[in-house]
Write a protein that holds these residues in place. Structure first.
Motif, PDB file in Angstrom:
ATOM      1  N   UNK A 175       1.192  -1.476   0.095  1.00 51.62           N
ATOM      2  CA  UNK A 175      -0.088  -0.420  -0.626  1.00 51.62           C
ATOM      3  C   UNK A 175       0.595   0.952  -0.191  1.00 51.62           C
ATOM      4  N   UNK A 176       1.927   1.233   0.854  1.00 51.08           N
ATOM      5  CA  UNK A 176       2.853   2.778   1.168  1.00 51.08           C
ATOM      6  C   UNK A 176       2.892   2.752  -0.481  1.00 51.08           C
ATOM      7  N   UNK A 177       3.317   1.397  -1.728  1.00 51.02           N
ATOM      8  CA  UNK A 177       4.470   2.085  -3.098  1.00 51.02           C
ATOM      9  C   UNK A 177       3.321   2.854  -3.127  1.00 51.02           C
ATOM     10  N   UNK A 178       2.331   1.903  -3.754  1.00 49.74           N
ATOM     11  CA  UNK A 178       1.434   2.552  -4.235  1.00 49.74           C
ATOM     12  C   UNK A 178       0.333   4.201  -3.721  1.00 49.74           C
ATOM     13  N   UNK A 179       0.729   4.116  -2.861  1.00 50.50           N
ATOM     14  CA  UNK A 179       0.228   6.191  -1.961  1.00 50.50           C
ATOM     15  C   UNK A 179       1.311   6.773  -2.681  1.00 50.50           C
ATOM     16  N   UNK A 210       2.621   6.722  -5.983  1.00 51.02           N
ATOM     17  CA  UNK A 210       2.876   7.348  -7.119  1.00 51.02           C
ATOM     18  C   UNK A 210       0.889   8.489  -6.556  1.00 51.02           C
ATOM     19  N   UNK A 211       0.330   8.034  -5.931  1.00 48.11           N
ATOM     20  CA  UNK A 211      -0.739   9.061  -5.920  1.00 48.11           C
ATOM     21  C   UNK A 211      -0.632   9.755  -4.963  1.00 48.11           C
ATOM     22  N   UNK A 212       0.037  10.159  -4.209  1.00 44.67           N
ATOM     23  CA  UNK A 212       1.078  11.642  -3.337  1.00 44.67           C
ATOM     24  C   UNK A 212       0.247  11.055  -2.199  1.00 44.67           C
ATOM     25  N   UNK A 213      -0.802  10.422  -1.726  1.00 47.53           N
ATOM     26  CA  UNK A 213      -1.903  10.414  -1.018  1.00 47.53           C
ATOM     27  C   UNK A 213      -0.854   9.698   0.469  1.00 47.53           C
ATOM     28  N   UNK A 214      -0.092  11.460   1.103  1.00 45.91           N
ATOM     29  CA  UNK A 214       0.914  10.411   1.761  1.00 45.91           C
ATOM     30  C   UNK A 214       0.518  11.249   3.510  1.00 45.91           C
ATOM     31  N   UNK A 215       0.609  10.024   4.618  1.00 47.84           N
ATOM     32  CA  UNK A 215       0.510  10.600   5.854  1.00 47.84           C
ATOM     33  C   UNK A 215       0.998  11.823   6.568  1.00 47.84           C
ATOM     34  N   UNK A 216       1.161  11.853   7.998  1.00 46.37           N
ATOM     35  CA  UNK A 216       1.480  13.201   8.072  1.00 46.37           C
ATOM     36  C   UNK A 216       3.013  13.748   8.262  1.00 46.37           C
ATOM     37  N   UNK A 217       3.055  11.291   8.941  1.00 43.76           N
ATOM     38  CA  UNK A 217       4.302  11.461   9.791  1.00 43.76           C
ATOM     39  C   UNK A 217       4.962  10.503   8.826  1.00 43.76           C
ATOM     40  N   UNK A 218       5.872  11.383   7.267  1.00 48.39           N
ATOM     41  CA  UNK A 218       6.692  11.078   6.879  1.00 48.39           C
ATOM     42  C   UNK A 218       7.727  11.287   7.585  1.00 48.39           C
ATOM     43  N   UNK A 219       8.975  10.257   7.008  1.00 50.38           N
ATOM     44  CA  UNK A 219      10.760  10.719   7.064  1.00 50.38           C
ATOM     45  C   UNK A 219      10.899  10.577   6.310  1.00 50.38           C
TER      46      UNK A 219
END
Ligand SMILES: Nc1ncnc2c1ncn2[C@@H]1O[C@H](COP(=O)(O)OP(=O)(O)OP(=O)(O)O)[C@@H](O)[C@H]1O
Ligand SMILES: Nc1ncnc2c1ncn2[C@@H]1O[C@H](COP(=O)(O)OP(=O)(O)OP(=O)(O)O)[C@@H](O)[C@H]1O
Ligand code: SF4
Ligand SMILES: [Mg+2]
Ligand SMILES: [Mg+2]
Lengths: 353, 480, 316
Positions: C42-46, C48-57
């Motif tokens: 799932x993380x890989x696909x988001x 592409x969509x740039x639908x990232x959660x807030x806690x990005x490192x």
């Protein structure tokens, strides 16, 4: 019926009362006249789609619910309406493994406390060594590493093994496993099932293995019973039932399950249309007839009984004998997406290192 | 659950609000402990509501530290204990004692009042004469008063001792004899046209401590300088004597927090409010959470008739107009602190019961409960071993949430005049302030501090509750 | 996608959910991403969509879509030009997140109405057309989610993903909550759509058998990394990475008598992944080098690559 069976289920029914208005309730026939026998040391696989009543049936046999009608015999003794207070002996002998290993373990207890609980309830001594042995039996070793952990610190497979250790610690003779591997990762599924098989042989356990996954059911069960809308529609030895289904629903269920195979994508799967109707208003006649590709007038009018079509093979379809060949292609053949031509798939390729 | 509790505490401590809340709470508790150690338990009846205790305090004056913000030098509150005579002799059949105190009076304003108290007056035959003389910085002296001490009752026998159990306090400002003496003084020595009735209107201090103002008429200005009060005790026996005395020159400022219109030291009352507020908050919320939690668990787990009864009770309690009923009931049962607490509990448990019930319903249908049933576990084991540990943290958090509302509710009831009269609370101090017109008279020190303290106490628990929010509410919980 | 990494910030440290992932979706083809739960699909696909959660490192790498570099675009450019319009996504469990109080038809055409400001009637027309295509009756346009069965809800979600006629559709476990027979219906629908619309698809699943029902190419993920890619034939019949091999062997088969085997051990913690090849603690062929150095994606012929020291040496 054979009195040696561990669990004998006779025409059992479970009708839930569903509220439709403030004062009106109508029955939901989750289990509607099922007769089954579970012999010692064997696994009966119960397959069917969601809502077909598998869990209800499994829980009924453990007296976690009061059946609406029918009888249950455990080792020859009737347990159908015995009050909970006089069921303690039965609770020692019959156990359940639940689908969701996270939900079925108290999140506030350690592995040690969880596995020990049955011993406390039944006032059994020598708890520590028994807990150790049970955890070793499910391969949670070294035991010391696990006993003080909480469920949330374990993986799905490990949690399910804790749940299995808890059911085993009382040395039961009958276990209902309700989708024990559907919530855990594919790679640990097989290990859990292997542990169950090994323990079954070791302790001569009788299992009801509930699942909607025909592939694991085939692998784990001796006999399979297919459930549709509260009824058993087919029952036979697992391999026979899969390789030559005698009921259109069984065939459709098998057809829907792919094996990993690169040619799958080139063809379309033959599927039965629609979804199972509600058990509140099951269709008259054969319950499968609205979705059945072979339905005839008789199917709408008359309910086919579960009958012995071939020796040891039971099916509830008016046309089981006539349809044998069609069902075989339906279950295992593919229809080419473009031409509609039926094709046999090659057998699964075995991987090499 | 060692790890879980630890994790929860860590998570709690990680929030800033929690830290502030804990600091506040520790302060509240320390103050309360201090009060409990140093105050008598019947403080309310014996001291707070006993006007005699506060008689010598100035009435409705602000805190002393306000002097720093005032351009005028306000009169300090001066209390002089005269424990023993400076002179005492017996000769020629006369006993004579002189008590004396000198003090500087430098304020721009007159004292609010003056009073004199004497103790242990003792004599053989006739009561001694006690004369009060005030020596002014301008060299003048006013013979304020000859205290007249009553003759003993015929059945008593000498030596007669008066005023030892309850000392005799003479409110000089209100004494007709003093007024007459001061009026005479003003006319003779200050050459002012002053009548006794004028003195009754403005108080004798205006002239005792004043000189005619440049504005003329009856106005006076403060005469600054050193004053001396002499108290002369004259008797005929060797051991005719007065034990001790006290002279009060009431100021316009008092203590840390000022006084109310009975002269009560607000600092003392407000301090006593700390343990009371904590008590009300903690006891009410604990009982509320306990009752609500237990009924919720029972209601959710048992179901059926029991559940029906509890839910109907909740419905009824939730739908009665709370305040009128509370007022009505307090009228009937009388407003003791315990009655208030009990009523708050009776009307407060319902919300928790509803939530706990639905939690229990959910947990009860959970697979691990069914697993226990399948293992043969009985009801007791399931409730205590499996259900309670799950709802307990939530109940605990609610307990903290209930605390500020209990404190506020008590304050509100006190404010409506329904407080327990025997125990001073912040709400009651506030209420008295309002009903005695502190707002119109500008006695802010009487109203603002109790208000602020009520808010601080409530906020303390709100902060702690907010700190627990992410621990309890899984939606706010950070991912592991 | 080349060399894309996505780490999440957590209390315990960064979670290396996606680590140097290379992935290619050719036009008109379906690529299946398979792997165990938590391996970063799932993380890989988001990414592409740039639908990232807030806690990005960390979020690095290059994502080339149709000749355009997505990593250089701003969030608002992605929103207005890429998301839904060019790339759409069917989220894991999306059918349970339909808004219960809005008619499903309106939910389907919402992207049209919001992004293209299409008039109500036209939107409706296009919505109904998409619903027909996904096997939904036109009446369903005016229904509420609770009136639909699980399979129909999933069709609604697919119709919603197709409404802007995107070039690439990401399907994250689109059938995992459905019954086998309904699952087969949806897979057939996806096959039809792929052929009729010439769609590219990224199909995410933990079920390798199900993935083989749709996908032309496979990407097998393990612990945040793609460990093997190749044509379906190659990966399924001649797996080159031991994990793929073990994964295939663990699938219980309905139509052959191979006894499934399990992979010993458990997937690693992505906060502290093992050094070298992340599969080495569970690998039956583990060699010295596996725990010391990370392997590359070694080509094993005809566009198949395996991230394993068995398939190459230090010089490639
Ligand atoms: N406590 C209950 N009250 C009312 N209806 C119920 C209850 N439990 C189950 N049902 C209904 O009975 C039917 C059979 O449910 P059951 O859980 O036995 O099915 P299942 O075959 O186990 O399905 P699944 O594969 O989804 O677990 C369903 O229609 C379900 O909605
Ligand atoms: N927002 C987040 N913050 C921190 N960690 C996250 C976050 N989202 C996902 N993770 C972690 O990243 C890893 C990869 O998650 P991801 O959801 O991509 O896996 P997945 O392969 O889709 O798994 P599944 O099959 O269970 O859906 C997991 O270990 C997960 O716990
Ligand atoms: S009885 Fe008729 S409807 Fe039922 S399964 Fe057989 S053929 Fe189909
Ligand atoms: Mg079930
Ligand atoms: Mg996922």
């Amino acid at each position: 019926m054979n009195m040696a069976d561990v669990m004998l289920i006779e025409d059992i029914r479970m009708h839930y009362q569903v509220r439709t208005g403030i004062f009106k309730t109508i029955p939901l026939r989750a289990v509607d006249g099922v007769t089954l026998a579970v012999p010692p040391g064997q696994t009966l696989g119960l397959v069917g789609e969601s809502g077909s009543g598998k869990t209800s049936l499994g829980k009924l046999t453990l007296r976690l619910m009061e059946p609406t009608a029918g009888h249950l015999y455990f080792k020859g003794k009737e347990i159908t309406h015995v009050p909970e207070g006089r069921l303690k002996w039965f609770r020692r002998e019959a156990q359940m493994i639940f689908q969701d290993p996270f939900a079925s373990l108290d999140p506030f207890m350690t592995v040690d406390q969880i596995v020990e609980e049955p011993l406390i309830i039944h006032r059994i001594q020598g708890r520590e060594s028994k807990v150790h042995r049970a955890l070793e039996a499910v391969r949670l070793t070294p035991v010391e590493e696990f006993i003080n952990k909480y469920p949330h610190m374990l993986s799905g497979g490990q949690r399910q093994r804790v749940a299995i250790a808890r059911t085993l610690i009382l040395n039961p003779s009958y276990i209902v496993a309700d989708e024990p591997v559907s919530m855990i990762d594919a790679s640990s599924r097989v290990s859990v099932l292997q542990i169950l098989s090994r323990l079954q042989k070791e302790y001569n356990l009788a299992f009801i293995y509930i699942t909607h996954d025909v592939a694991t059911a085939r692998y784990f069960s001796d006999r399979l019973a297919v459930m549709y809308l509260g009824k058993i529609v087919e029952m036979a030895a697992a391999d026979e039932l899969i390789s030559t289904p005698l009921h259109p629903y069984t065939a459709a269920l098998i057809a829907a399950v792919p094996d990993p195979d690169p040619t799958n994508r080139l063809t379309k799967r033959r599927v039965i249309p629609g979804e199972p109707p509600s058990p509140i208003n099951p269709p008259p006649g054969c319950r499968f007839h609205p979705r059945c590709p072979y339905a005839a007038k008789i199917c709408r009018d008359e309910e086919p009984p579960l009958r012995e079509v071939e020796p040891g093979r039971y099916a509830a379809c008016h046309f089981s004998e006539k349809l044998q060949d069609d069902l075989l292609t339906l279950a295992h053949g593919h229809v080419d997406a473009s031409s509609g031509r039926s094709a046999q798939p090659p057998t699964g390729a075995s991987p090499k290192p | 659950m060692p790890t879980r509790t630890q994790e929860a505490l860590q998570e709690f401590w990680a929030t800033k609000v929690a830290k502030v809340g804990v600091v506040f709470l520790v302060t509240l508790i320390l103050i309360s402990v201090f009060v409990l150690v140093f105050y008598p338990l019947n403080f309310g009846e014996e001291l707070w509501n006993n006007p005699i205790v506060w008689a010598d305090n100035p009435k409705a004056v602000g805190p002393s530290w306000t002097q720093a913000f005032s351009s005028q030098a306000q009169a300090e509150h001066l209390i002089f204990e005269l424990p023993e005579p400076v002179e005492s002799d017996f000769s020629q059949g006369f006993k004579r004692q002189l008590f004396q105190v000198s003090f500087l009076f430098e304020a721009d304003d007159f004292p609010q009042f003056t009073s004199f108290t004497m103790r242990d007056v003792q004599f053989q035959e006739d009561p001694p004469f006690v004369t009060l003389i005030l020596h002014r910085p301008d060299g003048e002296a006013i013979i304020l008063l000859d205290v007249d001490i009553p003759y003993p009752e015929p059945e008593d026998s000498p030596p007669y001792v008066f005023y030892s159990e309850d000392p005799r306090r003479i409110y000089l400002s209100g004494s007709p004899a003093v007024r007459l003496a001061v009026a005479t003084f003003a006319r003779r020595q200050l050459n002012m046209e002053v009548l006794v009735s004028d003195i009754a209107a403005v108080g004798p201090e205006k002239f005792m401590f004043g000189v005619p103002s440049s504005q003329g008429g009856r106005a006076t200005d403060v005469l600054k300088g050193e004053y001396t009060l002499s108290v002369l005790v004259e008797g005929v026996h060797a051991d005719d004597a007065m034990g001790s005395a006290r002279f009060v020159v009431a100021g316009q400022l008092f203590g840390l927090m000022g006084t109310d219109n009975l002269g009560r030291d607000l600092a003392v009352g407000l301090l006593f409010g700390f343990p009371v507020a904590l008590f009300i908050g903690v006891v009410t919320s604990t009982l509320t959470a306990g009752v609500g939690g237990i009924l919720g668990v029972i209601s959710g787990y048992k179901g059926g008739k029991v559940d029906m009864v509890i839910q109907r009770t909740v419905d009824i309690l939730n739908n009665v107009p709370l305040l009128p009923i509370l007022i009505f009931l307090l009228f009937i049962v009388g407003s003791s602190l315990w009655n208030i607490v009990i009523l708050l509990v009776v009307f407060g448990w319902t919300s928790l019961t509803i939530i706990v019930r639905s939690m229990v319903l959910q947990i009860r249908d959970g697979e691990f409960i069914q697993a226990s049933v399948a293992l043969g576990a009985g009801t007791r084991r399931i409730i205590f071993r499996h259900i309670l540990p799950q709802v307990a943290p939530f109940i605990l958090a609610q307990l903290i949430f209930f605390t500020p509302s209990a404190i506020l509710a008590e304050a509100a009831l006190s404010f409506l005049g329904l407080g327990d009269p025997s125990i001073p609370t912040w709400g009651q101090i506030l209420d008295r302030g309002f009903s005695d017109g502190a707002l119109y008279l500008g006695y802010w020190w009487w109203i603002i501090p109790p208000g602020i303290l009520i808010v601080i106490a409530a906020v303390t628990f709100v902060l702690i509750a907010l700190g627990f929010e992410p621990v309890i509410n899984p939606r706010l919980r950070r991912r592991r | 996608m080349s060399d894309v990494s996505l780490y999440y910030e957590t209390l315990r440290g960064p979670v290396q959910a996606v680590d140097s992932v290379n992935l290619e979706v050719p036009k008109g083809e379906a690529v299946g991403v398979v792997g165990e739960s938590g391996c970063g699909k799932t993380s890989t696909s988001i990414c592409i969509m740039r639908l990232l959660p807030d806690n990005i490192h960390t979020f690095t790498g290059r994502i080339l879509f149709d000749g355009r570099e997505l990593m250089d675009m701003t969030d608002s450019e992605i929103r207005s030009q890429i998301r839904w319009r060019e790339v759409s996504m069917v989220f894991q469990g999306a059918m349970n997140s339909l808004n219960p109080v809005i008619r499903v038809g309106e939910q389907i055409v919402e992207p049209l109405r919001v992004l293209d400001k299409v008039q109500k009637d036209e939107a409706r027309e296009r919505g109904v057309a998409r619903m027909r295509q996904t096997g939904l009756p036109a009446e369903a346009y005016r229904m509420y989610p609770h009136e639909l069965s699980g399979g129909m809800k999933q069709r609604v979600i697919i119709a919603m993903a197709l409404i802007m006629s995107p070039k690439l559709v990401i399907l994250d476990e689109p059938t995992s909550a459905l019954d086998v027979s309904v699952q087969a219906q949806i897979m057939n629908l996806l096959k039809d759509l792929k052929r009729e619309e010439d769609l590219s698809m990224l199909f995410i699943s933990h079920d390798i058998a199900l993935t083989s029902d749709l996908c032309d190419r496979f990407a097998v993920m393990y612990a945040g990394r793609v460990v093997e890619t190749g044509e379906a034939e190659q990966v399924l019949q001649d797996p080159q990475h031991p994990y793929t091999e073990k994964l295939l062997a663990s699938v219980p088969r309905l139509r052959s008598d191979v006894t499934p085997e399990f992979i010993p051990g458990a997937p690693p913690d992505l906060v502290n992944p093992p050094p070298g090849c992340r599969f080495h603690p569970r690998c039956p062929y583990v060699m010295d080098i596996c725990s010391k150095r990370e392997p590359e994606m070694f080509p094993t012929g005809d566009g198949q690559y395996a991230h394993c020291w068995l398939r190459g040496d230090e010089h490639g």
